[in-house]
Enzyme design. Structure first.
Site, PDB file in Angstrom:
ATOM      1  N   SER A 130       0.849  -1.190   0.000  1.00  0.00           N
ATOM      2  CA  SER A 130       0.000   0.000   0.000  1.00  0.00           C
ATOM      3  C   SER A 130       0.885   1.240   0.000  1.00  0.00           C
ATOM      4  O   SER A 130       2.009   1.203   0.547  1.00  0.00           O
ATOM      5  CB  SER A 130      -0.911   0.027   1.232  1.00  0.00           C
ATOM      6  OG  SER A 130      -1.580   1.277   1.336  1.00  0.00           O
ATOM      7  N   TYR A 188      -1.448  -0.078  10.450  1.00  0.00           N
ATOM      8  CA  TYR A 188      -1.548  -0.364   9.022  1.00  0.00           C
ATOM      9  C   TYR A 188      -0.303   0.117   8.276  1.00  0.00           C
ATOM     10  O   TYR A 188       0.268  -0.622   7.466  1.00  0.00           O
ATOM     11  CB  TYR A 188      -2.803   0.283   8.456  1.00  0.00           C
ATOM     12  CG  TYR A 188      -3.111  -0.126   7.029  1.00  0.00           C
ATOM     13  CD1 TYR A 188      -3.521  -1.419   6.748  1.00  0.00           C
ATOM     14  CD2 TYR A 188      -2.983   0.777   5.975  1.00  0.00           C
ATOM     15  CE1 TYR A 188      -3.805  -1.815   5.447  1.00  0.00           C
ATOM     16  CE2 TYR A 188      -3.265   0.396   4.679  1.00  0.00           C
ATOM     17  CZ  TYR A 188      -3.671  -0.899   4.412  1.00  0.00           C
ATOM     18  OH  TYR A 188      -3.947  -1.281   3.119  1.00  0.00           O
TER      19      TYR A 188
END
Length: 256
Positions: free
Chosen positions: A136, A149
């Site tokens: 990501s 995250y």
């Protein structure tokens, strides 16, 4: 012989979109996810023969059994896509978020390692294959309210680079894909602007092109790749001032 593709996190979002893309091209799929109903519905909607494995990638023994079953039934996969992941807003000051940190890191990082492990040696022996990790842009720099995250995706990027170097010259390609914003259940809960967002099916088509080419690292869409490069160049004081005001993902919610 049809392409054989093993996909984790296939219940929805990017994983389901990749499944639709590859099945449309005649591939045989191994669909891994935690939601049996969603996996079965997806498999029924796809042309061809596919295997469904309802499990959590954190359950390493179950994942290894699924890998062995798929290879035994259909042959060693040509492509393994470690897509399973969870995202949740977290704050270090909140003691209750320690469990969320653990879950995110266990799923996003160790789950990826466990996904690849059964396939690395057989692919190396065969001299061909694709190991694909979905990272990501959140792993480029730490984002406020997303410590778990961002940390997990930064770890994934570094892990995949290590694996790529380890397999250099073996014929096995390690592909790192760092998506920007994709229309999935994971992004649906965000109440802040998400520039350059892609529909999941379009993202899957672009991912597949990178996978087929054996691209070592790519950001999709390319516009977010430009943003990612600029973020790397921002001095810390400027980055801190700008992103201290950035939107934050809700806490207390885990998505797959």
């Amino acid at each position: 012989m049809p392409l054989r593709v093993f996909i984790t996190g296939a219940s929805s979002g990017i994983g389901a979109a990749l499944a639709r893309h590859y099945a449309a091209g005649g591939a045989t799929l191994g669909l891994v996810g935690r939601r049996r109903d969603a996996l079965d519905a997806l498999a029924r909607s796809l042309p061809g023969e596919h295997a469904v494995y309802c499990l959590d990638v954190a359950a390493t023994a179950a994942l290894a059994e699924a890998a062995a079953d798929f290879s035994g039934r259909f042959g060693l996969p040509d492509v393994v896509i470690a897509n399973a992941g969870v995202s949740v807003g977290t704050l270090t000051e909140e003691a209750g978020d320690l469990a969320a940190f653990e879950r995110v890191l266990r799923t996003n990082v160790l789950g990826m390692v466990a996904t690849f492990q059964p396939f690395v040696a057989p692919m190396r022996e065969r001299g061909q294959g694709r190991l694909v990790g979905i990272a990501s842009v959140a792993g480029i720099r730490g984002l406020p309210g997303a410590g778990a995250y961002s940390a997990s995706k930064a770890a994934v990027i570094a892990y995949l680079e290590s694996l790529r170097v380890e397999l250099h010259g073996s014929g096995v390609k390690v592909v790192t894909i760092a998506p920007g914003y994709i229309e999935t259940p994971m992004t649906a809960v965000n109440d802040y602007p998400m520039p350059f967002m892609l529909p999941a099916d379009e993202a899957a088509r672009r991912f597949a092109r990178a996978i087929d080419a054996g691209t070592g690292y790519t950001v999709i869409p390319w516009q977010m790749g430009v943003v990612a490069k600029l973020l790397r160049l921002l001095p810390n004081p400027l980055f801190d001032r700008v992103f201290a005001r950035a939107g934050r993902k809700p806490r207390g919610l885990l998505d797959t």
